[in-house]
Design an enzyme around this catalytic site. Sequence first.
Site, PDB file in Angstrom:
ATOM      1  N   ARG A 121      11.023 -66.635 -36.847  1.00 29.47           N
ATOM      2  CA  ARG A 121      11.503 -67.372 -37.696  1.00 29.47           C
ATOM      3  C   ARG A 121      13.454 -66.426 -37.053  1.00 29.47           C
ATOM      4  O   ARG A 121      14.202 -66.634 -37.730  1.00 29.47           O
ATOM      5  CB  ARG A 121      12.354 -67.218 -38.976  1.00 29.47           C
ATOM      6  CG  ARG A 121      10.324 -68.101 -39.186  1.00 29.47           C
ATOM      7  CD  ARG A 121      11.127 -68.159 -40.408  1.00 29.47           C
ATOM      8  NE  ARG A 121       9.569 -69.637 -41.213  1.00 29.47           N
ATOM      9  CZ  ARG A 121       8.209 -68.865 -41.435  1.00 29.47           C
ATOM     10  NH1 ARG A 121       8.632 -68.139 -41.928  1.00 29.47           N
ATOM     11  NH2 ARG A 121       7.500 -69.862 -41.563  1.00 29.47           N
ATOM     12  N   LYS A 143      25.803 -70.495 -29.389  1.00 33.50           N
ATOM     13  CA  LYS A 143      25.755 -71.206 -29.600  1.00 33.50           C
ATOM     14  C   LYS A 143      24.410 -71.054 -27.789  1.00 33.50           C
ATOM     15  O   LYS A 143      25.239 -71.012 -27.006  1.00 33.50           O
ATOM     16  CB  LYS A 143      26.794 -72.845 -28.293  1.00 33.50           C
ATOM     17  CG  LYS A 143      26.750 -73.994 -29.483  1.00 33.50           C
ATOM     18  CD  LYS A 143      27.604 -74.288 -28.660  1.00 33.50           C
ATOM     19  CE  LYS A 143      29.189 -75.294 -29.804  1.00 33.50           C
ATOM     20  NZ  LYS A 143      29.550 -76.158 -28.600  1.00 33.50           N
ATOM     21  N   GLU A 185      36.849 -71.640 -17.222  1.00 33.78           N
ATOM     22  CA  GLU A 185      36.790 -71.986 -18.759  1.00 33.78           C
ATOM     23  C   GLU A 185      37.581 -70.751 -18.905  1.00 33.78           C
ATOM     24  O   GLU A 185      38.537 -71.224 -19.887  1.00 33.78           O
ATOM     25  CB  GLU A 185      35.382 -71.318 -18.619  1.00 33.78           C
ATOM     26  CG  GLU A 185      33.835 -72.428 -18.335  1.00 33.78           C
ATOM     27  CD  GLU A 185      34.234 -73.359 -19.218  1.00 33.78           C
ATOM     28  OE1 GLU A 185      34.476 -74.021 -20.685  1.00 33.78           O
ATOM     29  OE2 GLU A 185      32.973 -74.070 -19.262  1.00 33.78           O
ATOM     30  N   LYS A 227      37.890 -67.148 -28.199  1.00 30.22           N
ATOM     31  CA  LYS A 227      36.844 -67.959 -27.493  1.00 30.22           C
ATOM     32  C   LYS A 227      36.443 -66.926 -29.753  1.00 30.22           C
ATOM     33  O   LYS A 227      36.350 -67.857 -30.556  1.00 30.22           O
ATOM     34  CB  LYS A 227      36.351 -67.588 -26.928  1.00 30.22           C
ATOM     35  CG  LYS A 227      34.498 -68.424 -27.567  1.00 30.22           C
ATOM     36  CD  LYS A 227      34.004 -69.039 -26.599  1.00 30.22           C
ATOM     37  CE  LYS A 227      32.444 -69.429 -27.275  1.00 30.22           C
ATOM     38  NZ  LYS A 227      31.471 -70.131 -26.835  1.00 30.22           N
ATOM     39  N   GLU A 237      31.556 -76.061 -35.263  1.00 29.74           N
ATOM     40  CA  GLU A 237      31.567 -76.635 -35.255  1.00 29.74           C
ATOM     41  C   GLU A 237      32.041 -77.970 -35.906  1.00 29.74           C
ATOM     42  O   GLU A 237      31.438 -79.342 -35.597  1.00 29.74           O
ATOM     43  CB  GLU A 237      31.231 -77.254 -33.625  1.00 29.74           C
ATOM     44  CG  GLU A 237      32.003 -78.113 -32.615  1.00 29.74           C
ATOM     45  CD  GLU A 237      31.247 -78.476 -31.045  1.00 29.74           C
ATOM     46  OE1 GLU A 237      31.369 -76.830 -30.637  1.00 29.74           O
ATOM     47  OE2 GLU A 237      31.186 -80.013 -30.388  1.00 29.74           O
ATOM     48  N   ARG A 242      36.865 -75.653 -32.765  1.00 30.35           N
ATOM     49  CA  ARG A 242      35.242 -75.414 -32.034  1.00 30.35           C
ATOM     50  C   ARG A 242      35.595 -76.163 -30.906  1.00 30.35           C
ATOM     51  O   ARG A 242      35.389 -76.381 -29.430  1.00 30.35           O
ATOM     52  CB  ARG A 242      34.744 -74.757 -32.934  1.00 30.35           C
ATOM     53  CG  ARG A 242      33.677 -74.491 -32.048  1.00 30.35           C
ATOM     54  CD  ARG A 242      31.981 -73.907 -32.148  1.00 30.35           C
ATOM     55  NE  ARG A 242      31.323 -72.762 -31.095  1.00 30.35           N
ATOM     56  CZ  ARG A 242      30.685 -72.067 -30.492  1.00 30.35           C
ATOM     57  NH1 ARG A 242      30.389 -71.829 -32.436  1.00 30.35           N
ATOM     58  NH2 ARG A 242      30.408 -71.576 -29.660  1.00 30.35           N
ATOM     59  N   ASN A 246      35.756 -77.648 -26.320  1.00 26.39           N
ATOM     60  CA  ASN A 246      35.139 -79.049 -25.030  1.00 26.39           C
ATOM     61  C   ASN A 246      36.081 -79.692 -24.135  1.00 26.39           C
ATOM     62  O   ASN A 246      36.180 -80.500 -24.000  1.00 26.39           O
ATOM     63  CB  ASN A 246      34.678 -80.268 -25.743  1.00 26.39           C
ATOM     64  CG  ASN A 246      32.744 -79.605 -26.143  1.00 26.39           C
ATOM     65  OD1 ASN A 246      32.326 -78.434 -26.606  1.00 26.39           O
ATOM     66  ND2 ASN A 246      33.141 -79.696 -27.653  1.00 26.39           N
ATOM     67  N   HIS A 249      35.354 -81.285 -21.309  1.00 23.25           N
ATOM     68  CA  HIS A 249      33.724 -82.037 -20.732  1.00 23.25           C
ATOM     69  C   HIS A 249      33.232 -82.910 -20.663  1.00 23.25           C
ATOM     70  O   HIS A 249      32.146 -83.274 -20.294  1.00 23.25           O
ATOM     71  CB  HIS A 249      32.967 -81.074 -22.274  1.00 23.25           C
ATOM     72  CG  HIS A 249      33.381 -79.240 -21.628  1.00 23.25           C
ATOM     73  ND1 HIS A 249      34.578 -78.620 -21.048  1.00 23.25           N
ATOM     74  CD2 HIS A 249      32.141 -77.815 -21.057  1.00 23.25           C
ATOM     75  CE1 HIS A 249      34.321 -77.087 -21.519  1.00 23.25           C
ATOM     76  NE2 HIS A 249      32.835 -76.936 -21.226  1.00 23.25           N
TER      77      HIS A 249
HETATM   78  P1  NAD Z   1      24.174 -69.658 -14.002  1.00 24.66           P
HETATM   79  O1  NAD Z   1      23.385 -69.144 -14.978  1.00 24.66           O
HETATM   80  O2  NAD Z   1      22.658 -70.873 -13.549  1.00 24.66           O
HETATM   81  O3  NAD Z   1      23.940 -68.757 -12.777  1.00 24.66           O
HETATM   82  C1  NAD Z   1      25.286 -68.939 -11.786  1.00 24.66           C
HETATM   83  C2  NAD Z   1      24.292 -68.353 -10.584  1.00 24.66           C
HETATM   84  O4  NAD Z   1      24.780 -67.271 -11.049  1.00 24.66           O
HETATM   85  C3  NAD Z   1      22.699 -68.891 -10.935  1.00 24.66           C
HETATM   86  O5  NAD Z   1      22.307 -69.000  -9.163  1.00 24.66           O
HETATM   87  C4  NAD Z   1      22.504 -66.776 -10.964  1.00 24.66           C
HETATM   88  O6  NAD Z   1      20.820 -66.869 -10.649  1.00 24.66           O
HETATM   89  C5  NAD Z   1      23.568 -66.287 -10.749  1.00 24.66           C
HETATM   90  N1  NAD Z   1      24.194 -65.140 -10.608  1.00 24.66           N
HETATM   91  C6  NAD Z   1      24.186 -64.416 -11.657  1.00 24.66           C
HETATM   92  N2  NAD Z   1      24.754 -63.599 -11.664  1.00 24.66           N
HETATM   93  C7  NAD Z   1      25.296 -63.090 -10.650  1.00 24.66           C
HETATM   94  C8  NAD Z   1      25.253 -62.135 -10.391  1.00 24.66           C
HETATM   95  N3  NAD Z   1      26.390 -61.049 -10.926  1.00 24.66           N
HETATM   96  N4  NAD Z   1      25.373 -61.613  -9.042  1.00 24.66           N
HETATM   97  C9  NAD Z   1      24.731 -62.722  -8.277  1.00 24.66           C
HETATM   98  N5  NAD Z   1      24.722 -63.846  -8.864  1.00 24.66           N
HETATM   99  C10 NAD Z   1      24.383 -64.124 -10.335  1.00 24.66           C
HETATM  100  O7  NAD Z   1      25.021 -70.719 -14.489  1.00 24.66           O
HETATM  101  P2  NAD Z   1      26.655 -69.921 -15.118  1.00 24.66           P
HETATM  102  O8  NAD Z   1      27.789 -70.757 -14.953  1.00 24.66           O
HETATM  103  O9  NAD Z   1      26.647 -68.905 -15.505  1.00 24.66           O
HETATM  104  O10 NAD Z   1      26.653 -70.994 -16.820  1.00 24.66           O
HETATM  105  C11 NAD Z   1      25.874 -71.813 -16.180  1.00 24.66           C
HETATM  106  C12 NAD Z   1      25.194 -72.738 -18.046  1.00 24.66           C
HETATM  107  O11 NAD Z   1      25.435 -72.127 -19.110  1.00 24.66           O
HETATM  108  C13 NAD Z   1      25.004 -74.482 -18.537  1.00 24.66           C
HETATM  109  O12 NAD Z   1      23.467 -74.265 -18.739  1.00 24.66           O
HETATM  110  C14 NAD Z   1      25.584 -74.120 -19.379  1.00 24.66           C
HETATM  111  O13 NAD Z   1      25.141 -75.074 -20.181  1.00 24.66           O
HETATM  112  C15 NAD Z   1      25.934 -73.100 -20.071  1.00 24.66           C
HETATM  113  N6  NAD Z   1      27.024 -73.034 -21.031  1.00 24.66           N
HETATM  114  C16 NAD Z   1      26.675 -72.380 -22.580  1.00 24.66           C
HETATM  115  C17 NAD Z   1      27.851 -72.815 -23.359  1.00 24.66           C
HETATM  116  C18 NAD Z   1      27.617 -72.052 -24.465  1.00 24.66           C
HETATM  117  O14 NAD Z   1      28.355 -71.489 -25.822  1.00 24.66           O
HETATM  118  N7  NAD Z   1      26.655 -71.241 -24.876  1.00 24.66           N
HETATM  119  C19 NAD Z   1      29.103 -72.726 -22.755  1.00 24.66           C
HETATM  120  C20 NAD Z   1      29.425 -73.196 -21.417  1.00 24.66           C
HETATM  121  C21 NAD Z   1      27.964 -73.124 -20.621  1.00 24.66           C
HETATM  122  N1  GLY Z   2      31.320 -73.501 -25.231  1.00 24.22           N
HETATM  123  C1  GLY Z   2      31.599 -74.192 -25.605  1.00 24.22           C
HETATM  124  C2  GLY Z   2      31.789 -73.842 -27.305  1.00 24.22           C
HETATM  125  O1  GLY Z   2      31.519 -72.554 -27.234  1.00 24.22           O
HETATM  126  O2  GLY Z   2      32.140 -74.699 -28.795  1.00 24.22           O
END
Ligand code: NAD
Ligand code: GLY
Length: 369
Positions: A121, A143, A185, A227, A237, A242, A246, A249
């Site tokens: 939990r 999130k 971003e 942020k 949100e 918040r 988006n 997006h």
């Molecule tokens: P990712 O985690 O897939 O990383 C992108 C690529 O870079 C991957 O191939 C990874 O292995 C590589 N990588 C990461 N760090 C590295 C480093 N230092 N050196 C070399 N390679 C490296 O993608 P991302 O763009 O970081 O994240 C996208 C994800 O984030 C999506 O699933 C999206 O939905 C999510 N997201 C979440 C939120 C939130 O608020 N929680 C906000 C925006 C995006």
């Molecule tokens: N990335 C959108 C949020 O955190 O609300």
Amino acid sequence: MAVIPVDVAGRPYEVRVGTGLVASLVDQCSPRLRKRRVPVVTDANVHARWGETVETALHAGGHEAAWRILPAGEASKSWDQLSATVDWLLAEEVERGDHVLALGGGVIGDLTGFAAAILKRGCQFIQLPTTLLAQVDSSVGGKTAINTPAGKNLVGAFHQPALVLADLATLDTLPERELKAGYAEVVKYGLLGDADFFAWCDAHGAELLAGDAGAREYAVAHSVAAKARIVAADERETLGLRALLNLGHTFGHALEAQTGFSDRLLHGEGVALGMVLAARFSAARGLMPKASAEHVARHFADVGMASEISSLGLNCDGPALVAHMLHDKKMDAGVLPFVLMKGIGEAFLAKDVALNEVAAFLDGELQSS
Ligand code: NAD
Ligand code: GLY
């Protein structure tokens, strides 16, 4: 090092932005690492580049790493990987008061955060974001989610990390394309509420992308602070604040869906194009000067990012793109809110947008060169 507080009610925490935070992670995490074995979730790419640094840091502090190394890529945000990760945390006898380390981009942060949210939990977790996107966005705000066959991020929880360590050194190994995707971003914070920061991006974005340490620290810290303010004011949100995060997006998500959530278009690339579309759509509605909308497009083109959806070779029409929006999780009683702009730095939530108006606008964008 910059330290940015995230003042969420009941669970405030810090985001630290600097160079060398992974190498000094035991000091940084003190006194949170209570046991010799420290569970670390990462992906194969990040492990290959940063695994040894983490091992060395943990050993020097009298710890050892217990690794869970997932395949790199969006596919790891799945029920299968979630369930296997939770089983692994149970096998590691992680307790509620223990801290799991999430070392990687948004995929690892989202999956590990969700596993931590449901383990017993809720246990603690620490974000060690290694992509620009994760440092300025996904690691902050709590999130967490996985994807299902019905769509992206449809199953998840709000679960705040105990600490975020954004080590700028990790960006040195990030592929340029991923860096640029994350940069979208950064620009988002300027476009949604801070015209001065957009002007800073105009002047210094290229330096950031080229590796300038000062520009990186300024942009990451400034983005995180923006942020943090929004998350502290509207964690769940519910207040329409918040939701401004988006910006770009809804359009971007439709482009990602049309390209099959594949390497053809990374999330951040979709967000950049989505922000251009949101700006042009706002201009078409008479909300924003057309010149400002074109300024947004020019900004991305100037740093070598796609700014025209006609360049994607989508082979579809406006209604087909709008069809992807119908499954958007922001849909509320048949109304899809759009983040639009009254100007650069002046985003707002519009709830009067008809989808056939969006489809006609997108038809025009798909055809223009
Ligand atoms: P990712 O985690 O897939 O990383 C992108 C690529 O870079 C991957 O191939 C990874 O292995 C590589 N990588 C990461 N760090 C590295 C480093 N230092 N050196 C070399 N390679 C490296 O993608 P991302 O763009 O970081 O994240 C996208 C994800 O984030 C999506 O699933 C999206 O939905 C999510 N997201 C979440 C939120 C939130 O608020 N929680 C906000 C925006 C995006
Ligand atoms: N990335 C959108 C949020 O955190 O609300």
